[in-house]
Design an enzyme around this catalytic site. Structure first.
Site, mmCIF file in Angstrom:
data_model
loop_
_atom_site.group_PDB
_atom_site.id
_atom_site.type_symbol
_atom_site.label_atom_id
_atom_site.label_comp_id
_atom_site.label_asym_id
_atom_site.label_seq_id
_atom_site.Cartn_x
_atom_site.Cartn_y
_atom_site.Cartn_z
ATOM 1 C CG HIS A 164 5.438 -10.766 -25.780
ATOM 2 N ND1 HIS A 164 6.071 -11.906 -25.161
ATOM 3 C CD2 HIS A 164 5.415 -9.678 -25.659
ATOM 4 C CE1 HIS A 164 6.062 -11.341 -24.377
ATOM 5 N NE2 HIS A 164 6.717 -9.580 -24.317
ATOM 6 C CB CYS A 251 10.229 -17.220 -26.250
ATOM 7 S SG CYS A 251 8.465 -16.408 -27.005
HETATM 8 C C1 CIR Z 1 6.947 -14.151 -20.283
HETATM 9 O O1 CIR Z 1 5.642 -13.783 -19.433
HETATM 10 O O2 CIR Z 1 7.164 -12.899 -19.901
HETATM 11 C C2 CIR Z 1 6.920 -15.806 -20.154
HETATM 12 N N1 CIR Z 1 6.305 -16.662 -18.898
HETATM 13 C C3 CIR Z 1 7.299 -15.986 -21.148
HETATM 14 C C4 CIR Z 1 8.030 -15.402 -22.929
HETATM 15 C C5 CIR Z 1 7.781 -15.920 -23.990
HETATM 16 N N2 CIR Z 1 8.286 -14.769 -24.631
HETATM 17 C C6 CIR Z 1 8.175 -14.089 -26.492
HETATM 18 O O3 CIR Z 1 6.554 -14.534 -26.690
HETATM 19 N N3 CIR Z 1 8.904 -13.714 -26.934
#
Ligand code: CIR
Length: 256
Positions: A164, A251
């Site tokens: 991201h 996140c």
């Molecule tokens: C994913 O791969 O979607 C989750 N394991 C981690 C999400 C992390 N979120 C973020 O960077 N906003």
């Protein structure tokens, strides 16, 4: 200034969450819960009201509430998460958003557009949006159109390596931007005072500004020093179990 945060408790199924780093091992659920408690405590210390949503066993990654929604000063935008196992999180976050926003202030990213909130970085009234494996061109087009309808602006940032946008770049107000890896040289960010994060601490580029304090992941001394030297009060929170799922401090909350 932020007044509110929304977080969601991690579920037991988090150990099956999406990861690009299986070599780090599965998260320890009990430790993840303790770290989540500490995270909530740190947010509260920054003067915000924290809404804690219950765990959702059907969605292993649902503690990462930043991805299914984006909240701006003018409206809330329900995202359309780009990973199949996470897409249903958008319906689960909606009731919490409705507690704070009337229907005319809630917008939606729709198929075939996809967008994860982790790809959105707010800098005042402007929003940078990463084009990633999760966020596509149509999602960005819709997102920018929504912003403009509400008097805000947005622009696209192509990503090459990271999951991201905010995995590698985060704005901590006062023109200061934490940058790592591919973001160090990006022309989009040349006007900011860049605080450069070394590769061996790249995970900690994901810090959050909370009303003058910066929350920094514990265990990254260079980043801690860089942020302190820039004049911020720092709070440390250990996020080791979330790192195993590519998740960081931003996140884990919606801040508004
Ligand atoms: C994913 O791969 O979607 C989750 N394991 C981690 C999400 C992390 N979120 C973020 O960077 N906003």
């Amino acid at each position: 200034m932020f007044k509110n945060c929304i977080v969601r408790r991690p579920c037991k199924a988090m150990v099956e969450g999406i990861t690009s780093a299986p070599e780090l091992g599965q998260p320890d659920y009990e430790l993840a819960l303790k770290q989540h408690d500490n995270y909530i405590e740190a947010l509260k210390q920054c003067g915000v009201e924290v809404t804690v949503l219950e765990a959702l066993e059907d969605f292993p990654d649902s503690c990462f509430v930043e991805d299914p929604a984006v909240i701006t000063s003018k409206c809330a935008i329900i995202a359309n998460p780009g990973a199949d196992s996470r897409n249903g999180e958008k319906a689960e976050i909606l009731p919490a958003i409705k507690k704070f926003f009337s229907d005319d202030k809630i917008e939606y990213i729709q198929d075939p557009g996809t967008l994860d909130g982790g790809d959105v970085m707010m800098v005042g009234d402007h929003f940078y949006v990463g084009r990633s494996a999760r966020t596509n061109e149509e999602g960005i087009r819709q997102f920018i159109a929504i912003l403009e309808k509400h008097g805000l602006t947005g622009s696209e940032v192509p990503l090459e390596k990271v999951l991201h946008l905010k995995t590698g770049v985060n704005y901590i107000e006062n023109n200061n931007m934490l940058v790592s890896g591919e973001f160090i040289e990006k022309p989009e960010f040349s006007k900011y005072n860049k605080l450069i994060i070394p590769d061996d601490e790249a995970y900690a580029a994901n810090c959050i500004w909370m009303n003058g304090t910066v929350i920094v992941p514990e265990g990254y001394p260079t980043v801690e020093k860089v942020v302190k030297d820039a004049g911020y009060k720092v709070l440390l929170v250990d996020t080791s179990e979330y790192r195993k799922l590519d998740g960081g401090l931003s996140c884990l909350s919606l801040r508004f």
